[in-house]
Design a protein around this motif. Structure first.
Motif, mmCIF file in Angstrom:
data_model
loop_
_atom_site.group_PDB
_atom_site.id
_atom_site.type_symbol
_atom_site.label_atom_id
_atom_site.label_comp_id
_atom_site.label_asym_id
_atom_site.label_seq_id
_atom_site.Cartn_x
_atom_site.Cartn_y
_atom_site.Cartn_z
ATOM 1 N N LYS A 1 0.857 -1.176 0.000
ATOM 2 C CA LYS A 1 0.000 0.000 0.000
ATOM 3 C C LYS A 1 0.890 1.222 0.000
ATOM 4 C CE LYS A 1 -3.932 2.113 2.381
ATOM 5 N NZ LYS A 1 -4.843 2.035 3.547
ATOM 6 N N ARG A 2 0.538 2.173 -0.828
ATOM 7 C CA ARG A 2 1.359 3.360 -0.961
ATOM 8 C C ARG A 2 1.546 4.048 0.388
ATOM 9 N NH1 ARG A 2 5.304 4.763 -4.384
ATOM 10 N NH2 ARG A 2 5.332 6.982 -4.874
ATOM 11 N N GLY A 3 2.823 4.253 0.774
ATOM 12 C CA GLY A 3 3.142 4.920 2.024
ATOM 13 C C GLY A 3 3.136 4.025 3.243
ATOM 14 N N ALA A 4 2.811 2.721 3.052
ATOM 15 C CA ALA A 4 2.733 1.820 4.210
ATOM 16 C C ALA A 4 3.643 0.607 4.062
ATOM 17 C CB ALA A 4 1.291 1.363 4.411
ATOM 18 N N GLY A 5 4.572 0.642 3.156
ATOM 19 C CA GLY A 5 5.505 -0.466 3.002
ATOM 20 C C GLY A 5 4.975 -1.581 2.131
ATOM 21 N N SER A 6 5.802 -2.624 1.972
ATOM 22 C CA SER A 6 5.461 -3.752 1.098
ATOM 23 C C SER A 6 5.841 -5.060 1.770
ATOM 24 C CB SER A 6 6.201 -3.641 -0.246
ATOM 25 O OG SER A 6 5.910 -2.421 -0.890
ATOM 26 N N ARG A 7 5.153 -6.109 1.358
ATOM 27 C CA ARG A 7 5.456 -7.464 1.804
ATOM 28 C C ARG A 7 5.558 -8.351 0.565
ATOM 29 N NH1 ARG A 7 4.036 -11.110 6.305
ATOM 30 N NH2 ARG A 7 3.129 -9.305 7.382
ATOM 31 N N PHE A 8 6.772 -8.750 0.204
ATOM 32 C CA PHE A 8 6.999 -9.693 -0.883
ATOM 33 C C PHE A 8 7.079 -11.086 -0.280
ATOM 34 C CE2 PHE A 8 8.195 -5.854 -3.027
ATOM 35 C CZ PHE A 8 7.922 -6.090 -4.372
ATOM 36 N N SER A 9 6.277 -12.004 -0.814
ATOM 37 C CA SER A 9 6.209 -13.358 -0.267
ATOM 38 C C SER A 9 6.402 -14.375 -1.388
ATOM 39 C CB SER A 9 4.857 -13.604 0.407
ATOM 40 O OG SER A 9 4.587 -12.612 1.386
ATOM 41 N N PHE A 10 7.028 -15.499 -1.035
ATOM 42 C CA PHE A 10 7.110 -16.619 -1.971
ATOM 43 C C PHE A 10 7.101 -17.923 -1.183
ATOM 44 C CE2 PHE A 10 11.561 -15.589 -1.032
ATOM 45 C CZ PHE A 10 12.143 -16.826 -0.822
#
Length: 412
Positions: free
Chosen positions: A395-404
């Motif tokens: 979410k813009r401005g709230a970070g990211s979570r990349f998962s695999f």
């Protein structure tokens, strides 16, 4: 076609024998009467065969008339044979000429009614075929969205269903081809952009050195160092392109064996700590002790972790955090790895295309702000080659979570 024709001939030959058997059993006809009936049947059938084959070769083979005409011809032959048999067999039994003429009138009436029914039945077929023909013409003109609607409850309707299924496949293929063509143009444009910038910089610095514009030792060394850096960038881009092409083609072969994901994450975090510290970013992780062993190629999976963590460092501001977590998924006996950052996040419009090759949210393409946009595409191909899947939540401005995910050794 020959099988159906042979079956028809067998029926024609069996018809007089069946009629004689019926006359013998049902009517009790004597032998002499049966022989007379056989003679009349053979005459009528011979005439019918001559007329039928003549019509077949002159009308059907020559392509004269449409389906309506052919169906009407079939009805006419049926009525004609019926009339001929009745006339040959029944007229000698009529005492009154009026009765014989009246029979001919009834036969003419029956023939016209049969022709009318034949025409109506054929029109039900030709309407559906006309729809199919118009649909085929639309497909030929490139209108792959064309569909036909036939409700006849017969083979023509099933043919229309198959036609619509074919049209859907063609439309899907055309859209995919269009997307591939657009992707090819995008790749060519992106590669041209990423090659042009370092090549232009190299050319300018080499020309300056060659023309003697730069004389002092410090500037010369700086130019040479920058030229070396640009050459390394070009080499990295070429290596990425080559690896991506091999992954897409499925020609890369590597050994997959049980390994320790815990050790792999620990080694990767240790390697990336210096790079994170330069931006004052806290890099840490946690691994569930029960995740191991995992079937993987350690070298390739370290490349995935490196790409994801480097991407997180690039888009996380100073004093931010990056956390790498690995845990077991009970629902499918796999392992899920998450790379979580407190960075700038990804715009919602960019999330569906984040794993596309050369796609980047920023318009600039320098190595400092994201490189050529191949890291995530390569990571996706490697994970998929391990029979895993990769996705992103952001979410813009709230970070990211990349998962695999990766399959555990007992489930591969």
């Amino acid at each position: 076609m020959r099988r159906y024709l042979s079956f028809g001939i067998i029926l024609l030959l069996a018809a007089p024998l069946a009629a004689l058997a019926l006359a013998r059993v049902w009517l009790g006809s004597p032998i002499d009467e049966l022989m007379e009936l056989l003679r009349l049947f053979l005459i009528a059938e011979s005439v019918a065969l001559i007329l039928g084959f003549a019509a077949y070769y002159l009308v059907l083979r020559a392509g004269i008339g449409g389906i309506s005409g052919k169906v009407a011809l079939g009805y006419a032959l049926c009525v004609g044979v019926t009339a001929l048999v009745i006339l040959l067999v029944s007229m000698p039994m009529f005492i009154s000429k009026h009765d014989a003429n009246f029979l001919l009138v009834l036969l003419a009436f029956s023939g016209l009614v049969s022709l009318g029914f034949g025409y109506m039945m054929s029109r039900a077929i030709t309407r559906g075929l006309g729809e199919l023909m118009r649909g085929a013409e639309n497909i030929a003109r490139g209108n792959f969205s064309a569909r036909v609607e036939v409700k006849s409850g017969d083979e023509v309707e099933r043919l229309a269903v198959a036609f619509n299924h074919m049209a859907e496949k063609l439309e899907s293929g055309a859209l995919k081809q269009k997307e591939l063509e657009q992707a090819r143009r995008d790749v060519v444009a992106a590669v041209s952009h990423d090659l042009r910038t370092p090549l232009a910089s190299l050319r300018a610095m080499i020309e300056a050195l060659n023309d003697g514009v730069v004389n002092d030792e410090a500037t010369t060394q700086r130019y040479l160092k920058n030229a070396q850096l640009q050459a390394e960038n070009l080499s990295l881009l070429v290596d990425d392109l080559f690896e991506l092409s091999q992954l897409d083609a499925g020609v890369m072969q590597w050994r997959v064996e049980p390994g320790s994901l815990r050790d792999l994450i620990s080694d990767t975090l240790e390697t990336m700590h210096v790079q994170a510290a330069e931006k004052n970013i806290k890099l840490s992780g946690w691994v569930d002790p029960s995740v191991d062993p995992v079937l993987m190629n350690s070298h390739k999976m370290q490349r995935v972790l490196y790409n994801l963590i480097q991407n997180a460092i690039r888009h996380t501001p100073a004093d931010g955090t990056i956390f790498v977590e690995a845990r077991k998924r009970e629902q499918d006996n796999s392992v899920q790895v998450d790379v979580i950052d407190t960075g700038e996040g990804i715009p919602e419009s960019d999330v569906p295309r984040i794993f596309e090759q050369f796609y980047r949210g920023e318009k600039s393409r320098s190595r400092e702000t994201g490189g050529a946009g191949l890291g995530l595409a390569i990571a996706q191909r490697i994970v998929q080659a391990h029979r895993g899947k990769i996705w992103v939540e952001s979410k813009r401005g709230a970070g990211s979570r990349f998962s695999f995910t990766l399959p555990r050794a007992s489930h591969y």
